[in-house]
Design an enzyme around this catalytic site. Structure first.
Site, PDB file in Angstrom:
ATOM      1  N   LYS A 116       5.771  22.739 -17.334  1.00  0.00           N
ATOM      2  CA  LYS A 116       7.216  23.212 -18.282  1.00  0.00           C
ATOM      3  C   LYS A 116       6.984  24.145 -19.373  1.00  0.00           C
ATOM      4  CE  LYS A 116       9.793  18.941 -16.116  1.00  0.00           C
ATOM      5  NZ  LYS A 116      10.467  19.322 -15.305  1.00  0.00           N
ATOM      6  N   GLU A 200      13.467  19.410 -26.208  1.00  0.00           N
ATOM      7  CA  GLU A 200      15.061  21.301 -25.873  1.00  0.00           C
ATOM      8  C   GLU A 200      16.305  20.602 -26.626  1.00  0.00           C
ATOM      9  OE1 GLU A 200      13.111  22.080 -21.607  1.00  0.00           O
ATOM     10  OE2 GLU A 200      15.192  21.081 -22.070  1.00  0.00           O
ATOM     11  N   HIS A 235      18.687  11.706 -13.482  1.00  0.00           N
ATOM     12  CA  HIS A 235      18.278  13.153 -12.981  1.00  0.00           C
ATOM     13  C   HIS A 235      17.513  13.427 -11.884  1.00  0.00           C
ATOM     14  CE1 HIS A 235      18.237  12.759 -17.242  1.00  0.00           C
ATOM     15  NE2 HIS A 235      17.727  12.018 -17.668  1.00  0.00           N
ATOM     16  N   ARG A 297       8.611  26.550  -4.065  1.00  0.00           N
ATOM     17  CA  ARG A 297       7.612  25.709  -3.576  1.00  0.00           C
ATOM     18  C   ARG A 297       9.489  25.079  -2.933  1.00  0.00           C
ATOM     19  NH1 ARG A 297      11.037  20.998  -4.074  1.00  0.00           N
ATOM     20  NH2 ARG A 297      10.557  20.093  -5.994  1.00  0.00           N
TER      21      ARG A 297
HETATM   22  P1  ADP Z   1      12.273  16.636 -13.596  1.00  0.00           P
HETATM   23  O1  ADP Z   1      11.502  17.818 -13.593  1.00  0.00           O
HETATM   24  O2  ADP Z   1      11.755  15.779 -14.073  1.00  0.00           O
HETATM   25  O3  ADP Z   1      13.663  17.289 -11.576  1.00  0.00           O
HETATM   26  P2  ADP Z   1      14.087  18.715 -15.207  1.00  0.00           P
HETATM   27  O4  ADP Z   1      12.961  19.796 -16.162  1.00  0.00           O
HETATM   28  O5  ADP Z   1      13.870  19.768 -14.099  1.00  0.00           O
HETATM   29  O6  ADP Z   1      12.841  17.845 -14.580  1.00  0.00           O
HETATM   30  O7  ADP Z   1      15.248  18.735 -15.242  1.00  0.00           O
HETATM   31  C1  ADP Z   1      16.235  16.820 -14.278  1.00  0.00           C
HETATM   32  C2  ADP Z   1      17.298  17.151 -15.141  1.00  0.00           C
HETATM   33  O8  ADP Z   1      17.560  16.398 -16.439  1.00  0.00           O
HETATM   34  C3  ADP Z   1      18.330  18.441 -14.355  1.00  0.00           C
HETATM   35  O9  ADP Z   1      18.588  18.769 -14.065  1.00  0.00           O
HETATM   36  C4  ADP Z   1      18.972  17.764 -15.673  1.00  0.00           C
HETATM   37  O10 ADP Z   1      20.390  17.535 -15.328  1.00  0.00           O
HETATM   38  C5  ADP Z   1      18.771  17.363 -16.875  1.00  0.00           C
HETATM   39  N1  ADP Z   1      18.224  18.361 -17.736  1.00  0.00           N
HETATM   40  C6  ADP Z   1      17.153  18.375 -18.399  1.00  0.00           C
HETATM   41  N2  ADP Z   1      17.112  19.662 -19.363  1.00  0.00           N
HETATM   42  C7  ADP Z   1      18.441  19.065 -19.751  1.00  0.00           C
HETATM   43  C8  ADP Z   1      18.885  19.775 -21.237  1.00  0.00           C
HETATM   44  N3  ADP Z   1      18.513  20.935 -21.530  1.00  0.00           N
HETATM   45  N4  ADP Z   1      19.767  18.906 -21.604  1.00  0.00           N
HETATM   46  C9  ADP Z   1      20.109  18.690 -21.086  1.00  0.00           C
HETATM   47  N5  ADP Z   1      20.044  18.109 -19.519  1.00  0.00           N
HETATM   48  C10 ADP Z   1      19.215  18.633 -19.004  1.00  0.00           C
END
Ligand code: ADP
Length: 654
Positions: A116, A200, A235, A297
């Site tokens: 990431k 973040e 999530h 993917r």
């Molecule tokens: P993973 O790869 O573990 O699934 P992601 O980065 O895709 O993690 O984030 C998963 C979820 O977490 C997102 O779909 C969102 O709901 C929440 N999320 C991620 N980043 C943020 C953020 N900066 N602020 C608020 N919610 C977030």
């Protein structure tokens, strides 16, 4: 186009890929573990290769075995599905080194997006907006804490190797930072073997909107519009839709342009998804979205995009991987209508979405699409299959397509109420409650919606007396007229039923319920329930709710809720009958799995004596009374109907 491909996956996605391959005249090879020997994807494929024991580390993650199976069967390419090896660049290298084609992006593209933090740095350079925060190399706690302060609370700590929501912690106050950091690191270390994190800004009223992109090996890249996946629990996506509710032309233009830019920045080839987080606190604004990550993917939720664009994404994957150009230009891709996908899982929503296992004794999907809509059921299981602890407990994806959001949502609710699963705890009622939620219906979704409404969404009302009566009736043969003779039935013969008034004992959760089912001369049935339930007179079987009988249980379907009642094991009946003659008999053919007592043992009433495996279920046989065992079946013995399992010595008390 390829002549033959191998699918390095299982379940619904393997079945999904096989369907498109067949449509294109491409032959398919499935791979399977021990647990999947009789799985649907194995049955569907033209050929199948066993690759190892049930745990994924010994089968579906064994790249070497998969490459060997591909070479041995003469397949030219490997489709990885999602999960497993789909985003493993080392596997892609292995595949390419063997002279085979990986149906997906290059190893370099996967590596560029694999972490990431590095992905965010890359996207920043490419001019794609990224979530404000710290994604540098240095990991000292003091530095991270000061970065968090700079970013401004609340912040989100994320594992840079993260996926599936693991290693992620929201922190609202500086005092909690160090504890949250250690938690995230521990989880990340355990899950990914990498405890490095990024920090973040936690986006306010966050919506998860992602853009489907597609690239080919000639430098072309297009988008196929967006999906909204904001309905999440822990999530994890629950219901996805396309397009995003309330999407504005300005935001769509900005997001899809950024997504194509991101794909082009890494010479992306194949199907990919750019995930964005959107701040919806003041509606959807074109400057309030940020890149989160790219999934290199096919996504679980790809069908919603397929039904609103009319594009078969798996077909495009095969075409592009075999060297063809993208089948359509951007201008030729259009949106039509609205689609939802609900993920039907074996899980206990009321117990914090605890994954469940079990045998799918009864599995029924709507046999026709809801009125005015189209429907697609993506599944990799059929009735009689098991949800094992080895793999993801997803049972199916229900995909509906309507002319607008309201129509599609109505169709989703309808499809859910016509879905019946018995044998495992499932989330159907939770999905239906979410589909009926007022905020969700209004399109007012953000990632916190499920959490805020969790109690209401997971509450299951107690079964009505009508439901209990239906269960009692179903527990007798009368409830299943025409059903195949069931050895677990407590009724000796349907023909004599009208002469009888049967007492049926049921158990729902902690409650024991006694019902009396009797037939009337006109052929209808009457069910009387013992207090505190009201006597219920049932006059017409045709108006009774649907029910499914399975070993030791009855499940009654009321809307999207399946109420499961335990019906006292007929073995207990055998116990009672046997007790008189001093022996316990097998009520049906089975295998004696475990013997916990020996001849000469003095046992007490209720003490477990042995486990009989019958009808793919394990049944514990307990002593019906205190006594001394004279004889007991041997472990591993295959017994037939009526075989004496346990004989008590004469002095046993009846
Ligand atoms: P993973 O790869 O573990 O699934 P992601 O980065 O895709 O993690 O984030 C998963 C979820 O977490 C997102 O779909 C969102 O709901 C929440 N999320 C991620 N980043 C943020 C953020 N900066 N602020 C608020 N919610 C977030």
């Amino acid at each position: 186009m390829f002549g033959k491909i191998l699918i390095a996956n299982r379940g619904e996605i393997a079945c999904r890929v096989i369907r498109t391959a067949r449509k294109l005249g491409v032959r398919t090879v499935a791979v399977y573990s021990d647990a999947d020997a009789r799985a649907l994807h194995v049955e569907m494929a033209d050929e199948a290769v066993h690759i190892g024991p049930s745990p994924i580390g010994e089968s579906y993650l064994r790249g070497d075995k998969i490459v060997a199976a591909t070479l041995a069967t003469g397949a030219e390419a490997i489709h990885p599905g999602y999960g497993f090896l789909s985003e493993n660049p080392d596997f892609v290298d292995q595949v390419t080194a063997a002279g085979l084609v990986f149906i997906g992006p290059s190893a370099a593209s996967i590596r560029a997006m694999g972490l990431k933090d590095a992905a965010k740095r890359l996207m920043e350079t490419a001019g794609v907006p990224v979530v404000p925060g710290y994604h540098g190399e240095a990991q000292e706690i003091v530095l991270l804490a000061s970065k968090a302060r700079e970013i401004g609370y609340p912040v989100l700590i994320k594992a840079r190797a993260g996926g599936g929501g693991k290693g992620m912690r929201r922190v609202d106050h500086p005092d909690d930072f160090s504890e949250a950091l250690s938690g995230a690191r521990r989880e990340a270390k355990a899950a990914f073997g990498d405890d490095r994190v990024l920090v973040e800004k936690y986006v306010d009223k966050p919506r998860h909107i992602e853009v489907q992109v597609f690239g080919d090996n000639f430098g072309n890249a297009v988008h196929l519009f967006e999906r909204d996946c904001s309905a999440q629990r822990r999530h994890q996506k629950v219901i996805e839709e396309a397009p995003a509710p309330g999407m504005t032309p300005a935001l769509r233009k900005a997001m899809t342009e950024a997504a194509v830019k991101a794909a082009k920045a890494i010479n992306y080839s194949g199907a990919g998804t750019i995930e964005f987080i959107v701040d919806a606190s003041e509606g959807l604004k074109a400057d309030r979205f940020w890149f989160m990550e790219m999934n290199t993917r096919l996504q679980v939720e790809h069908p919603v995009t397929e039904v609103v664009t009319g594009v078969d994404l798996v077909e495009w994957q095969l075409r592009v991987a075999s060297g063809e150009k993208l089948p359509k230009t951007q201008g030729e891709i259009a949106l039509s209508g609205h689609a939802f996908e609900a993920r039907l899982y074996a899980e206990d929503a009321a117990k914090g979405f605890l994954p469940a296992t079990g045998m799918l004794h009864h599995l029924k999907f709507p046999d026709a699409p809801p009125e005015g809509a189209a429907m697609r059921i993506e599944t990799g299981v059929r009735a009689g299959d098991a949800i094992s602890p080895f793999y993801d407990p997803m049972i199916a994806k229900l995909v509906v397509h309507g002319k607008d959001r309201t129509t599609a949502l109505g169709a989703l609710r309808d499809a859910l109420t016509r879905t019946e699963v018995a044998g495992s705890t499932v989330n159907t009622a939770f999905l239906a409650a979410l589909a009926a939620d007022a905020d969700f219906a209004a399109g007012d979704v953000d990632t916190g919606l499920i959490g805020r409404h969790q109690e209401a969404l997971t509450a299951i009302p107690a079964p009505s007396d009508e439901t209990i009566a239906a269960a009692a009736l179903a527990a007798t043969d009368a409830g299943a007229p025409g059903a195949a003779a069931d050895p677990w039935s407590t009724l000796s013969g349907y023909a004599h039923f009208h002469l009888l008034a049967r007492r049926i004992r049921l158990r729902h959760g902690e409650e024991n319920i006694l019902a009396r089912v009797s037939a009337r001369p006109d052929g209808r049935f009457q069910v009387a329930l013992e207090a505190p339930h009201d006597a219920v007179n049932t006059h017409d079987l045709r108006t009774m709710p649907h029910a499914a009988r399975w070993p030791g249980h009855v499940t009654v379907f009321e809307g999207a809720v399946g109420y499961t009642f335990a019906v006292p094991d007929p073995l207990a009946k055998a116990d009672e009958a046997g007790a008189a003659s001093g022996s316990l008999r097998a009520p049906m053919p089975g295998l004696v799995k475990l013997v916990r007592a020996a001849a000469g043992d003095a046992v007490i009433k209720g003490q477990p004596l042995l486990i009989l495996e019958a009808m793919k279920m394990e049944h514990m046989i307990a002593a019906p009374h205190d006594g001394v065992i004279a004889e007991i079946a041997a472990e591993g013995a295959q017994v037939s109907d009526g075989t004496v399992l346990v004989r008590f010595a004469e002095d046993g008390q009846g």
